[in-house]
Write an enzyme that holds these catalytic residues in place. Structure first.
Site, PDB file in Angstrom:
ATOM      1  N   GLY A 344       0.806  -1.211   0.000  1.00  0.00           N
ATOM      2  CA  GLY A 344       0.000   0.000   0.000  1.00  0.00           C
ATOM      3  C   GLY A 344       0.839   1.261   0.000  1.00  0.00           C
ATOM      4  O   GLY A 344       0.494   2.251  -0.651  1.00  0.00           O
ATOM      5  N   TRP A 347       2.345   1.617  -3.466  1.00  0.00           N
ATOM      6  CA  TRP A 347       1.306   1.992  -4.422  1.00  0.00           C
ATOM      7  C   TRP A 347       1.242   3.502  -4.591  1.00  0.00           C
ATOM      8  O   TRP A 347       0.939   4.007  -5.667  1.00  0.00           O
ATOM      9  CB  TRP A 347      -0.034   1.451  -3.947  1.00  0.00           C
ATOM     10  N   HIS A 348       1.554   4.229  -3.517  1.00  0.00           N
ATOM     11  CA  HIS A 348       1.427   5.689  -3.565  1.00  0.00           C
ATOM     12  C   HIS A 348       2.517   6.352  -4.398  1.00  0.00           C
ATOM     13  O   HIS A 348       2.332   7.497  -4.821  1.00  0.00           O
ATOM     14  CB  HIS A 348       1.443   6.273  -2.151  1.00  0.00           C
ATOM     15  N   GLY A 349       3.623   5.700  -4.646  1.00  0.00           N
ATOM     16  CA  GLY A 349       4.622   6.334  -5.489  1.00  0.00           C
ATOM     17  C   GLY A 349       6.020   5.832  -5.257  1.00  0.00           C
ATOM     18  O   GLY A 349       6.283   5.031  -4.353  1.00  0.00           O
ATOM     19  N   TYR A 500      -0.942   9.835  -8.140  1.00  0.00           N
ATOM     20  CA  TYR A 500      -0.900   8.400  -7.856  1.00  0.00           C
ATOM     21  C   TYR A 500      -1.693   7.605  -8.876  1.00  0.00           C
ATOM     22  O   TYR A 500      -1.501   6.447  -9.039  1.00  0.00           O
ATOM     23  CB  TYR A 500      -1.448   8.100  -6.451  1.00  0.00           C
TER      24      TYR A 500
END
Length: 500
Positions: A344, A347-349, A500
């Protein structure tokens, strides 16, 4: 003035620049251009309400244009995903051999994750390798990140996995699936809408009721206030200054900066979600809520049930549970929680700070699971307002610390903030702070008051708005738009989750 003279008076070059792709001017909900285009879109959309196929084609074309304004030729990547998902879904629905079915799912997952790795993490990986073998020197590759790629790839994966699990049938109509994946309200920054929730609505060709329109307008107004009046204001006038140069400010100001960013992120992202859900309601489609007053949470587990619900539930259903969830013992559960939150975070960057943020929240979830097994509050305190308040306060502090990792530009920036807070706090300047940042303090108070307002009050206000005469509804909408125009910054402030 004749029609010819009017046409000649229009600056065609300026108009083309306005309508063509400009990386500095994406087509966002909080822009005047979107308001004008969406008003025209609604007129045509309503005229086509009884022509299902034409309406779908029209919405798909508008959605692709909406995406083009943010990512130019990357709209062809989105179309490519539509085609591959549709074909893989049909194929998966026709085969029964387990090994072949698993291979189709793997093909979808590998292609989507491969896109994420290439577009989001190539430079991070190559830079890290260069740091080990090349003394840190690395010239970053010029890779354009398609807007919202994390959102539509997650929707793509969930579609194929749900077919594999038998939770839904594959879409038979290519237009229906393309409509779902390209639908513009949640396209750039969520929520992560699932095909099994939306495709039945697409197939039904819904029409917005008066109640849906009223609810949608109320949510759009709420989202605009959150985004422009609160998030953008405290960001540009306070939060960015603190995080850019924490050493120039006292520890008290740094602490207020972290609290301010927590509210900014919530108002920015939940504001986008409110507007996306509201716009979908105007078109006859209903999405699930993406936020549920997350700062009212009494523990980290509850926080992730209330914050970015569509993502946290996606991570639970497609990563945590397939890893084994809590079915294989406590030790395995802890590993699964950490792995899920690390994914997670990534996933944001492409930043080690996001990975740190994910690890931090994974550790909080593991600690909460352990603590809930070994300790219970004294019986006299259970269910009391005092215990709830203490739990909420502790959880909020932990969340603020986590979002400091999320916002900090790097470890040095984070260390500077921590140094100021713990070595130069100076609580005595609180009065001066309020005087110097009166409007910021008012915006912070207003934002947190809106958040902690009882849910019943918000639902009641929505119902009151729905019962208002149309003229009064329009007047209130105009007043909110006027407030937004008066408070918005001169430069466009993109939504945080747009990256994102």
């Amino acid at each position: 003035m004749t029609v010819l003279n009017l046409i000649n008076s229009i600056n065609i070059e300026s108009l083309s620049k306005l309508l063509l792709y400009d990386p500095r001017q994406p087509l966002l909900f909080n822009t005047g251009l979107f308001l004008v285009l969406f008003a025209a879109f609604l007129c045509i959309y309503r005229a086509l309400r009884y022509h299902g196929t034409l309406k779908k084609v029209f919405v798909i074309l508008f959605s692709l244009y909406f995406y083009y304004k943010s990512s130019a030729e990357c709209c062809f990547i989105l179309l490519g995903v539509c085609v591959s998902d549709y074909l893989l879904g049909l194929w998966l629905g026709q085969v029964s051999r387990p090994i072949l079915r698993r291979g189709i799912v793997a093909l979808n997952v590998i292609s989507n994750v491969g896109m994420l790795i290439y577009f989001k993490y190539t430079n991070l990986l190559l830079g890290s390798i260069a740091g080990i073998f090349n003394g840190g020197h690395f010239d970053a590759l010029d890779i354009i990140l398609p807007a919202g790629i994390s959102f539509f790839t997650f929707r793509s994966i969930s579609y194929i996995v749900d077919i594999y699990r038998g939770d839904m049938k594959p879409a038979r109509n290519f237009l229906d699936y393309t409509f779902f994946l390209t639908f513009f309200p949640p396209l750039l920054a969520g929520p992560v809408v699932r095909a099994k929730d939306m495709l039945p609505q697409v197939e039904a060709n819904p029409h917005a009721t008066h109640e849906m329109v009223s609810e949608g307008l109320f949510m759009i107004m709420s989202g605009l206030i959150k985004k422009v009046v609160i998030a953008d204001y405290i960001s540009g006038n306070f939060v960015d200054r603190i995080f850019d140069n924490p050493s120039l400010y006292s520890g008290f100001e740094n602490l207020m900066g972290t609290i301010g960013f927590t509210l900014q992120l919530y108002c920015d992202f939940s504001g986008y979600s409110d507007m996306a859900i509201g716009i979908a309601l105007l078109l006859g489609y209903r999405f699930k809520a993406n936020f549920d007053a997350p700062f009212k949470s009494q523990n980290p587990t509850e926080f992730w049930r209330r914050w970015h619900i569509s993502l946290s539930s996606w991570l639970r259903d497609y990563i945590y549970i397939p890893l084994g969830g809590n079915r294989k013992g406590q030790k395995r559960q802890r590993v699964n929680l950490m792995a899920t939150m690390l994914i997670g975070g990534l996933w944001h960057g492409a930043s080690w700070m996001y990975l740190l943020w994910g690890a931090y929240h994974g550790a909080l979830l593991v600690a909460h699971k352990w603590l809930s097994r070994v300790w219970r509050a004294p019986e006299v305190l259970r269910g009391t307002m005092l215990l709830r308040s203490v739990n909420i306060a502790i959880t909020f502090v932990l969340v603020v610390i986590g979002f400091t990792f999320f916002r900090a530009s790097g470890p040095e920036n984070l260390a500077d903030m921590a140094t100021q807070i713990f070595s130069d706090f100076r609580p005595g300047i609180a009065t001066q702070f309020v005087e110097a940042y009166m409007m910021i303090v008012l915006a912070l108070c207003a934002g947190y008051m809106m958040h902690f307002t009882p849910r019943g009050w918000t639902d009641g206000a929505t119902r009151v708005y729905a019962t208002m005469p149309l003229a009064l509804q329009a007047l209130l909408l105009s007043a909110v738009l006027f407030l937004v125009i008066q408070t918005r910054q001169s430069d466009l402030v993109p939504f945080i989750y747009l990256q994102y």
